[in-house]
Scaffold this motif. Structure first.
Motif, mmCIF file in Angstrom:
data_model
loop_
_atom_site.group_PDB
_atom_site.id
_atom_site.type_symbol
_atom_site.label_atom_id
_atom_site.label_comp_id
_atom_site.label_asym_id
_atom_site.label_seq_id
_atom_site.Cartn_x
_atom_site.Cartn_y
_atom_site.Cartn_z
ATOM 1 N N GLU B 80 37.481 -5.291 8.100
ATOM 2 C CA GLU B 80 36.777 -4.057 8.490
ATOM 3 C C GLU B 80 35.782 -4.306 9.614
ATOM 4 N N THR B 83 37.350 -3.169 12.823
ATOM 5 C CA THR B 83 37.482 -1.719 12.986
ATOM 6 C C THR B 83 36.107 -1.079 13.092
ATOM 7 N N ASP B 84 35.120 -1.618 12.332
ATOM 8 C CA ASP B 84 33.763 -1.071 12.415
ATOM 9 C C ASP B 84 33.184 -1.232 13.826
#
Lengths: 320, 299
Positions: B80, B83-84
């Protein structure tokens, strides 16, 4: 009348002439050179002789800025010291390590290509990204990679970038980062080595020269033009170092604190110029700094070329 | 301007045909080769460590990041982070800005520099050699000297916080690239130009239809170096682009702050993202870049 009929001399319009066309083709560069080179250079020189107050009224002050920088600016004195150490240390790493790696890779063997790629690629990555990476590598405490590595040898964690008693450690870290970027000089040395005719090495071998003699008497003299070129390029590059010291000096994410590092220990010519010109908006002072940096570049380059002339013998090869 | 450093240029011509030495298979030579490979392996290990460490740290959360002893393989992996960084931290926007600036720089620089280099390599005119020396000399000028006056000029005409200060100067060619193109053009046979001229081809068309199609190797080398130069440039954007909207990837990294906590692994993820394009680009152009060092013969 006869001229026009003479096939040897076709009638040409003025803009078809070779010289005119040549100028037309180089005119973009010429124009750009005047607009983005000469004009701002002259303007910067005028600025360096003036001082602007808060109302942006500009006053001519002669060499005051230069005088203040060179005689009455303790920050600049610290920075000049930093730069001397940094430029010498980094150039030694770039040239020494680059040359050693090139000599190791000069011989053909399986896997040579892989090593060359691995060593060269990091030098393409220089910038703020690698600067922040190495800031974490040289982090204090046990978390930093450099300290993790040293702990294998039983060394206590070093506070690289924030030691108040030894602020020079930050400069050492800044110099060591160049170990990762020696691939650029390596590649040029390698091309230089490949340009030396193999017959010279063979002749030396036949004459019974050992590896060291071969290096001293054949490789080094024949490679000296490449060494001089690489040294000058390395000096110019290192004098203008900017991203890594700025990132190292940043405390936290945003540009907070002193961009020149603790007790200015990470200040370089360009970071100081940035702070003076674009943080404090003292353009006159910043311009004078830029010209002093330029002068330092010219002096160091001149010194290298002078030393090269004294200690290398380009013409010796054909005396054999 | 550290980029002066990494630009390969060589002072030597392509290697002449080497006489094939029969290597004696003696134990000494074998030992020497082993030592050579051992030294190189050790050095490459040292070189790679920070980058492996970087990838490892970019896949952790803050607690894992600071864990002692250090974990090389994070458990669990925090994909993540990437993507963050891209979506929550606006990096998609910064990457977009950097990407189009770099692509613009590549296209414009190839056109303008090869155009000027054509002039320097195929025409005789008074002062040509002196002017070419000036081209080379400008590589020595520290860009920061000019930046100060240019900044004030751009401020007067309202170009601060626009992309113009980064776009317009590229139209006029760049010294190192002009140099690379010229060296390559000099190595191209003139007979083809001559033939084209006799067939009634003008010089402009010769440049476009004859010279450029033959110049694939140097075009690729210039493209890679221009892209890399633009992709990592910090000083210019830092001074000219003041608003958040116009931030490039290096500026995004410089001003990296975390509104959501656990910022260091995110920063590492952002660094990984910004290092991927240069590595991919090198992998694609490798064949030409390795040869490219032989293009630049300064002698």
């Amino acid at each position: 009348m006869t001229m026009a009929l003479n096939p040897q001399r076709p009638k040409r319009r003025w803009w078809r002439r070779e010289g005119v066309q040549g100028y037309l083709y180089i005119s973009p560069w010429l124009l750009g050179f005047l607009m983005f080179g000469v004009a701002p250079l002259i303007a910067a020189f005028m600025t360096s002789l003036s001082k602007a107050n808060v109302f942006r009224t500009i006053r001519f002050v002669g060499a005051d800025n230069y005088e203040k920088i060179l005689t009455d600016d303790p920050v600049f004195a610290t920075i000049a010291g930093n730069m001397l150490i940094y430029v010498i240390g980094s150039t030694v790493i770039s040239i020494g390590l680059g040359l050693i790696l090139a000599l190791l890779l000069f011989k053909d063997f399986r896997g040579n290509h892989v090593f060359r790629t691995l060593i060269y690629v990091p030098s393409l990555l220089v910038g703020i990204a690698t600067a922040y990476l190495f800031k974490q590598v040289f982090r204090g405490g046990e978390v930093g990679l450099a300290n993790m590595f040293l702990s294998l040898f039983g060394t206590e964690p070093i506070n690289w970038l924030g030691d108040s008693e030894k602020p020079w450690l930050a400069l050492v870290a800044l110099i060591l980062v160049n170990v990762w970027f020696a691939g650029g000089t390596m590649l040029i040395f390698l091309a230089g080595l490949k340009g030396i005719p193999a017959s010279y090495f063979e002749a030396a071998r036949v004459d019974g020269a050992g590896p060291w003699q071969m290096f001293r008497k054949v490789t080094l003299p024949l490679l000296s033009p490449v060494i001089v070129f690489n040294t000058v390029m390395a000096l110019i590059g290192h004098i203008q170092v900017f991203e890594t010291p700025l990132a190292f000096a940043n405390s936290g994410g945003v540009a907070t604190g002193n961009p020149l590092g603790y007790e200015n220990s990470l200040g370089t010519f360009v970071t100081y110029l940035y702070v003076k010109g674009f943080v404090y908006q003292d353009m006159g002072y910043a311009s004078a700094l830029a010209f002093i940096m330029f002068a330092a570049t010219l002096v160091l380059t001149g010194l290298v070329l002078w030393l090269a002339r004294r200690f290398t013998a380009y013409g010796d090869a054909d005396q054999n | 301007m550290q980029d002066v450093l990494e630009r390969p240029a060589a002072t030597t011509p392509a290697p002449p045909a080497r006489s094939t030495l029969k290597r004696r298979r003696n134990p000494r030579a074998r030992w020497e080769l082993t030592a050579r490979i051992a030294a190189l392996s050790l050095f490459c290990l040292l070189l790679l460590f920070p980058f492996v460490w970087l990838v490892s740290q970019s896949l952790k959360d803050t607690n894992q990041y600071f864990a002692v002893p250090f974990e090389w393989i994070p458990s669990p992996f925090r994909w993540e982070n990437f993507t963050d960084v891209i979506f929550k931290y606006e990096f998609l926007h910064y990457i977009g800005n950097s990407l189009w600036l770099a692509v613009y720089a590549v296209v414009v620089n190839i056109l303008s520099s090869s155009f000027v280099a054509y002039g320097f390599s195929r025409f005789r005119f008074p002062g040509r050699n002196a002017l070419f020396m000036v081209v080379l000399a400008t590589m020595m000028l520290p860009g920061q000297v000019m930046t100060i006056s240019l900044y004030r000029f751009y401020r007067e005409i309202g170009w601060i916080d626009t992309f113009y200060p980064l776009l317009i100067p590229k139209l006029f060619g760049a010294a190192f690239e002009i140099f690379l193109f010229r060296q390559f053009f000099l190595s191209l046979p003139r007979e083809v130009d001559e033939a084209a001229r006799i067939d009634g081809c003008g010089t402009l068309r010769t440049w476009w239809h004859i010279i450029l199609p033959q110049s694939k190797p140097v075009i690729i080398v210039v493209a890679v170096f221009t892209f890399l130069g633009s992709w990592r440039e910090l000083f210019g954007p830092l001074i000219y682009l003041t608003g958040e909207e116009n931030r490039t990837l290096p500026l995004g990294l410089l001003y990296f702050t975390s509104p959501f906590g656990s910022s260091l692994p995110m920063l590492m993820a952002a660094i990984v993202i910004s290092l991927i394009p240069p590595v991919v680009l090198y992998a694609l152009g490798q064949k030409y870049i390795d040869k490219g060092v032989a293009i630049a013969e300064i002698k």
